[in-house]
Motif scaffolding. Structure first.
Motif: not given
Length: 436
Positions: A9, A12, A15-16, A43, A46, A49-50, A64, A66, A88
């Protein structure tokens, strides 16, 4: 497991932040085409990672932006996370570059089309698992009913694995030939391998990334022999089942046994056997001496188990050997061939040609391409590369009894969410089977 959750996270979040910044730049300069291209790259990263969160925790929050507040962070179902990752990647792929991510240059270590194709193939291969919202009942959806759209063509998940694998093949990836070719993927200078698709760039002075897997496995005195100070934790080793699969102790072991594991006596970089500092004797790993619990008086404890050899020891590594030059391989082409072989078999076709490619490369004799043999081959080819848990779950063998461990419950296929995480966000609930 909280460290893994926080690690994933954490990226993530970054990334956001990048996606939001690129969105603001795009709004201020709508004529610039690069902002959308860069957004797609982030994206897709990210989504990776998801993908790992989906694989390990199943039910996780999808965040999705910040700007999202903690009170608005909700837990998604496993299927919802699967669909998010799929969407994505599908939306990002058209804008990603065709360059090879493992080659030095502008796109070195970056998310490119082939890396995204690989993730899509993995997603499709495990679709029966990832769309199963109740993994405790041992009943899964049928992969032939799970649909993907590759280009303009709708396919079932097995056909999609083949299609994405074909796209990777057509992108110019191939096996490095021979046993030396196998090891070259993990050499100190493994940049530019035609087999490696996506890597973590490693350089002691440039990146400061750490690779602790070799350090965790090797004995203290092996680390010292290579000049790594305390660069050996004498920890992780191969299972008895792995040794049997590799044919350890038989007349004809798999050719990759000595390319993957330290077994028996170990020589240092000077060509001499490593000496145990405690006894003055030659260190000798005992692959079949692994136990779940050792008695304190058992002298075999510190030498039990075959240890990780696959990555070449880098004499110039720093931080007790934890910062080497070997790029850490996440995705490689041999895995693509085995994914395609498995998907073809599951779709009622032959995966023999792809399996033969992998085995012929190291001079292993031909075996029939069955699902059981594919699962075994994935161990032989991909040991230490991080896919075994996922493979055993997909093949419905993760909970089977193994040496010194009885059969386990199905809920253990998914990791628990740490109590600290649950305490921070009361919108989250614990995964089935674990205490709240």
């Amino acid at each position: 497991m909280i460290a893994t959750w926080d690690y994933l996270y954490g990226f993530i979040v970054q990334c956001n932040q990048s996606i939001d910044k690129l969105e603001s730049l795009k709004e201020a300069d709508p004529s610039n085409p690069y902002y959308e291209v860069y957004q797609s790259e982030v994206r897709a990263l990210r989504a990776m990672y998801y993908f790992y969160l989906l694989d390990m925790y199943a039910r996780v929050p999808i965040v999705e932006s910040s700007l999202t507040q903690m009170k608005d962070v909700k837990q998604a179902t496993r299927t919802e996370v699967f669909n998010f990752v799929k969407k994505e990647l599908e939306e990002s792929i058209p804008l990603l570059e065709d360059e090879k991510s493992a080659d030095p240059g502008e796109y070195y270590g970056r998310m490119t089309k082939a890396a995204a194709y690989f993730l899509m193939a993995k997603l499709a291969l495990n679709a029966e698992v990832y769309t199963d919202d109740d993994w405790t009942d041992n009943v899964r959806p049928d992969g032939k009913n799970i649909k993907f759209k590759v280009g303009d063509t709708e396919m079932n998940c097995w056909e999609a694995v083949v299609a994405y694998s074909d796209l990777i093949t057509n992108s110019g990836y191939a096996l490095n030939q021979g046993t030396d070719g196998f090891l070259s993927n993990f050499a100190v200078n493994n940049e530019g391998s035609q087999e490696n698709i996506f890597v973590i760039p490693m350089d002691p002075s440039l990146y400061k990334a750490r690779n602790m897997y070799l350090v965790r496995s090797r004995h203290y005195d092996v680390g010292k022999a290579y000049g790594f100070g305390n660069g050996g934790w004498n920890g992780s080793s191969a299972t008895i089942e792995a040794m049997r699969a590799f044919g350890y102790g038989t007349a004809n072991p798999d050719p990759r046994l000595d390319l993957t594991y330290y077994t028996g006596k170990v020589k240092g970089p000077d060509g001499k056997y490593v000496i145990l500092s405690e006894t003055g004797e030659e260190l000798e790993y005992l692959p079949m001496a692994v136990k779940l619990m050792f008695d304190k008086s058992d002298t075999s404890m510190k030498m039990a188990g075959a240890r990780m050899y696959k990555y070449e020891a880098d004499a110039t590594a720093t931080e007790d050997g934890q910062c080497p030059h070997n790029d850490w391989v996440l995705f490689r082409y041999a895995d693509v061939l085995l994914m395609r072989a498995e998907a073809l078999i599951r779709d009622g076709k032959s995966g023999q040609a792809d399996l033969d490619q992998v085995r012929n490369r190291v001079g292993a004799p031909q075996v029939t391409a069955t699902l059981d043999n594919i699962l075994k081959e994935r161990l032989l080819e991909l040991a230490w590369e991080g896919w075994r848990r996922q493979d055993l779950i997909r093949f419905k063998k993760f909970n089977d009894a193994i040496t010194d461990r009885p059969k386990t419950e199905a809920y253990l296929q998914v990791f628990p969410i740490h109590t600290n995480t649950l305490a921070v966000n009361t919108n989250l609930s614990q995964n089935p089977g674990y205490k709240k």
